[in-house]
Design an enzyme around this catalytic site. Structure first.
Site, PDB file in Angstrom:
ATOM      1  N   ASP A   1       0.832  -1.201   0.000  1.00 34.29           N
ATOM      2  CA  ASP A   1       0.000   0.000   0.000  1.00 34.29           C
ATOM      3  C   ASP A   1       0.876   1.266   0.000  1.00 34.29           C
ATOM      4  OD1 ASP A   1      -2.175   1.839   0.582  1.00 34.29           O
ATOM      5  OD2 ASP A   1      -3.247   0.145   1.460  1.00 34.29           O
TER       6      ASP A   1
ATOM      7  N   THR B   1      -6.731   3.482  -2.399  1.00 31.59           N
ATOM      8  CA  THR B   1      -6.592   2.067  -2.031  1.00 31.59           C
ATOM      9  C   THR B   1      -7.638   1.147  -2.679  1.00 31.59           C
ATOM     10  OG1 THR B   1      -5.577   2.655   0.056  1.00 31.59           O
ATOM     11  CG2 THR B   1      -6.557   0.472  -0.067  1.00 31.59           C
TER      12      THR B   1
ATOM     13  N   ASN C   1     -12.560   5.171  -2.312  1.00 35.62           N
ATOM     14  CA  ASN C   1     -12.725   4.372  -1.087  1.00 35.62           C
ATOM     15  C   ASN C   1     -14.166   4.502  -0.600  1.00 35.62           C
ATOM     16  OD1 ASN C   1     -10.058   3.499  -1.044  1.00 35.62           O
ATOM     17  ND2 ASN C   1      -9.381   5.242   0.190  1.00 35.62           N
TER      18      ASN C   1
ATOM     19  N   ASP D   1      -9.670  -3.938   5.596  1.00 38.90           N
ATOM     20  CA  ASP D   1     -10.731  -4.794   5.049  1.00 38.90           C
ATOM     21  C   ASP D   1     -10.732  -4.761   3.520  1.00 38.90           C
ATOM     22  OD1 ASP D   1     -12.241  -2.328   4.448  1.00 38.90           O
ATOM     23  OD2 ASP D   1     -12.870  -2.328   6.532  1.00 38.90           O
TER      24      ASP D   1
ATOM     25  N   ASP E   1       1.327   2.336   3.974  1.00 35.51           N
ATOM     26  CA  ASP E   1       0.440   3.478   3.702  1.00 35.51           C
ATOM     27  C   ASP E   1       0.251   4.329   4.953  1.00 35.51           C
ATOM     28  OD1 ASP E   1      -1.538   4.871   1.899  1.00 35.51           O
ATOM     29  OD2 ASP E   1      -2.922   4.244   3.468  1.00 35.51           O
TER      30      ASP E   1
ATOM     31  N   HIS F   1       1.414   8.189   5.387  1.00 36.47           N
ATOM     32  CA  HIS F   1       0.488   9.274   5.725  1.00 36.47           C
ATOM     33  C   HIS F   1       0.950  10.030   6.965  1.00 36.47           C
ATOM     34  CE1 HIS F   1      -2.623   8.873   2.785  1.00 36.47           C
ATOM     35  NE2 HIS F   1      -2.788   7.591   3.013  1.00 36.47           N
TER      36      HIS F   1
HETATM   37 ZN   LIG Z   1      -3.438   6.052   1.754  1.00 35.36          ZN
END
Ligand SMILES: [Zn+2]
Length: 546
Positions: A39, A80, A101, A163, A306, A310
C-alpha cells in the site's frame, strides 16, 4: 537391451521418480499464485533503498524474476480501493465501479464505503468491522476466474490489515478474506459473506498473542546514521504519535498504544507488516495452499506502508525503516513458500495500489511548486456561485472526491439544462487558484481520450456512479494536513508503482516499456491459461512469460 528400449525404460524411471518427488519438480501449472500489494509503494523505493535491502526479499524478486520499471496507474483517483480492484480485475473504475474508497451514492442519497454491506454480519468481533463484502465491485477478479476454471477446487484466501485490502483482491468467490481489528482486540476477523465461524487456524493465530508481542519499542533495524537515503529524523513535515513530543526514534509502542488506538498503533509501524506476514504464513499451512494440482491464490496486502507514509511522509526515516523491515518480511514469506510449496512451484507478483506525493510543505521548502488546497472553502464557493447564478441552492446534492454531483430531479422539475450547469461550474472552477483542469460529464461521455490526464479521468469515470464535474488540482497540491504524504492524483508521483513477477512460468529480465496496472491480471490469466476477468482492459505483458 536395444537402445530404444533403454530410452523407454529411462523415460519411465524419470517419470516415476519425478512423480514420487512431488513438489520438488517444477509443475507445468503453478500450484499457487501469491499476489502481493504494498500500500502506497512508490517505484523509487526499489532504487532508493536498494543498498539496504538483503538478498531474500525485493532483490530476489528483481534478480531472479521480471521487473516492469515503467508501470503506472492509468486512471484517477489513485486510492486504495480502486487500486486493489484494478489490480485484480484487470480494468479501471469506469468498468469495475470502485470509483473511490467512499463515494456519494446518488441512488441511495448518501456516502457509501466501498466494502460496507449491511446484509452480512461480523465474524470474530462484536463490532461492525466485519460487515463487509465485495458486492459493490461489478466485475470478476483474476481470483474469481481461477475459481471458475478449477470448478471451485482452486482456493482463494485474501489477507490484509485493511478490510478493502483483503476483500477486493479475493473477489466474489473467495473461500476467505481476513483483516485486522485493532483497538482493544488485536484479532484477524471476517464476515458472514464468507463463513459463519473463523476456522481453527485463525482462532489459533488470534489466541497466540502474536499481535501483543509487537507492542514493543520501534527502533531502526540498522544503525540510523546509515539511513542516508531519507531526510533528517527531526523535521517539520511529520505527524508522529499522541503522547510523544517529537516524531523521532525510538517509539515505545507499549507506552504509546493506549493513547493511539490500542492495537491500531501497529498499523502505523512496520510491525503491522510483520504481523501480516506471520498471518499469511499461517494461512499457507492452515488452508493447505499450493498442496494439490489445482492452482490456489493467496492475496497479501501490506497496509502499514500506507499508514506510515500518511503519518511521516515518503522522505522520512520512518518510511525507510518500514521498507527495510518489509524487505526482511518478504524474505520470510518467500522462504516459507519455498519450504511449504516448493521453489519453482509457485508464482508471485508484487505491485502497489497507488504511490504517494512528497510532503508538500517539504517540497515548498526546497522551492518545488506544491501546496495545500482548502476543499471546504472551494465547495462553499461552488455552492455560492450556483445559488447566485440560478437563484436556488438545491441544484447540487454533493461535492466529494473533487466531483460535483447534481440533483437530477431538481434539474428536470425545473427544466434546467444539465450541460449548461456543468459548463458554468467548469468555467467558474477554472478561475479558482490551485485548480489545474476541469472536465464535465458531457465531455467524458462524448469523447474517447487517448492519453494524458484526460484519459486517466475517463478511465476513473463510471457513467452511473460518478459525478457531473471533475476538478484536478495543480501538481504537488493536496487537501491534507501540513505533515505526512497523500495520494489520489494522476501525476506520476501517484501513478508510478513497482511491478515484479517471480517464480513458476516467469522469465528473468526487466523492461522500461510502459505497462499499466490492468495488465497484471490479464498477464496472470494468460500465464494460467484461464479466462480473463470479465471486464478486463489490460494487455498481456508477453515479455515476462517463459
Ligand atoms: Zn493512503
Amino acid at each position: 537391451m536395444k537402445s530404444i528400449q533403454k530410452l523407454l525404460l529411462f523415460t519411465l524411471i524419470l517419470t516415476f521418480s519425478s512423480l514420487a518427488r512431488g513438489q520438488n519438480t517444477t509443475p507445468e501449472r503453478t500450484k499457487l499464485v501469491v499476489g502481493i500489494v504494498v500500500d502506497q509503494m512508490r517505484y523509487d523505493y526499489l532504487t532508493r533503498f536498494a543498498a539496504k535491502f538483503g538478498d531474500k526479499g525485493f532483490k530476489k524478486l528483481i534478480n531472479s524474476g521480471f521487473s516492469c520499471n515503467n508501470n503506472h496507474f492509468n486512471y484517477m483517483p489513485t486510492l486504495t480501493a480502486p487500486g486493489h480492484a484494478s489490480i485484480f480485475t484487470g480494468t479501471t473504475p469506469r468498468t469495475h465501479g470502485i470509483i473511490s474508497n467512499s463515494w456519494y451514492n446518488k441512488f441511495e442519497k448518501k456516502s457509501v464505503y466501498c466494502a460496507e454491506d449491511s446484509s452480512v454480519h461480523s465474524v470474530g468481533t462484536e463490532t461492525s468491522a466485519g460487515e463487509m463484502s465485495p458486492h459493490r465491485m461489478k466485475t470478476t477478479t483474476i481470483t474469481d476466474q481461477n475459481r471458475l476454471h478449477t470448478q471451485m477446487r482452486g482456493k482463494t484466501i485474501g489477507v490484509s490489515l485493511k478490510d478493502r485490502g483483503a476483500i477486493l483482491p479475493a473477489g466474489h468467490t473467495a473461500n476467505g478474506a481476513y483483516w485486522f481489528q485493532g483497538r482493544e482486540e488485536g484479532n484477524f476477523i471476517t464476515s458472514t459473506y464468507y463463513m459463519e465461524n473463523l476456522p481453527k487456524w485463525v482462532t489459533d493465530f488470534n489466541a497466540s498473542a502474536k499481535a501483543k508481542s509487537y507492542l514493543r519499542p520501534w527502533e531502526t533495524l540498522l544503525d540510523i546514521n546509515t539511513y542516508t537515503e531519507s531526510g533528517a529524523d527531526l523535521n517539520d513535515f511529520e505527524g508522529g504519535f499522541k503522547g510523544k513530543e517529537t516524531a523521532t526514534f525510538p517509539y515505545d509502542l507499549g507506552a504509546l498504544n493506549p493513547t493511539n488506538g490500542g492495537y491500531d498503533i501497529l498499523k502505523v509501524t512496520p510491525y503491522g507488516n510483520s504481523l501480516l506476514t506471520d498471518f499469511a504464513i499461517a494461512a499457507i499451512d492452515g488452508e493447505q495452499l499450493g498442496a494439490d494440482a489445482d492452482t490456489d491464490f493467496l492475496t497479501v496486502s501490506f497496509s502499514s506502508t500506507d499508514y506510515v507514509g500518511h503519518n511521516f511522509g515518503v522522505n522520512s526515516k520512518e518510511i525507510e525503516d518500514t521498507y527495510i523491515r518489509l524487505d526482511r518480511d518478504l524474505g520470510r514469506l518467500l522462504d516459507a513458500l519455498d519450504k511449504k510449496v516448493g521453489a519453482g512451484a509457485y508464482t508471485v507478483f508484487l505491485t502497489a495500489d497507488h504511490a504517494g506525493v512528497n510532503v508538500p510543505s517539504y517540497l515548498e521548502s526546497v522551492k518545488i511548486p506544491a501546496g495545500y488546497f482548502d476543499s471546504d472553502g472551494f465547495d462553499q464557493a461552488i455552492r455560492d456561485f450556483v445559488s447566485t447564478a440560478y437563484g436556488r441552492d438545491d441544484l447540487i446534492e454533493d461535492i466529494s472526491n473533487y466531483q460535483v454531483f447534481f440533483s437530477y430531479k431538481v434539474l428536470s422539475d425545473n427544466a434546467i439544462d444539465a450541460e449548461e450547469l456543468q459548463k458554468k461550474i467548469a468555467h467558474f472552477a477554472l478561475q479558482y487558484e490551485q485548480v489545474n483542469k476541469v472536465y464535465t460529464r458531457a465531455q467524458l461521455q462524448q469523447s474517447g481520450f487517448n492519453g494524458g490526464m484526460e484519459e486517466l479521468v475517463e478511465n476513473g469515470f463510471d457513467q452511473k456512479r460518478s459525478g457531473d464535474v471533475f476538478v484536478i488540482l495543480d501538481p504537488g497540491v493536496i487537501s491534507y494536513g501540513r505533515t505526512g504524504s497523500m495520494h489520489g492524483t494522476g501525476y506520476s508521483y501517484d501513478t508510478h508503482v513497482p511491478l515484479l513477477f517471480y517464480g513458476n512460468g516467469i522469465k528473468k529480465g526487466k523492461t522500461y516499456e510502459r505497462t499499466v496496472v490492468p495488465d497484471i491480471a490479464t498477464t496472470i490469466a494468460a500465464l494460467l491459461g484461464i479466462e480473463f476477468p470479465n471486464g478486463f482492459s489490460g494487455d498481456v505483458i508477453t515479455e515476462v512469460m517463459e
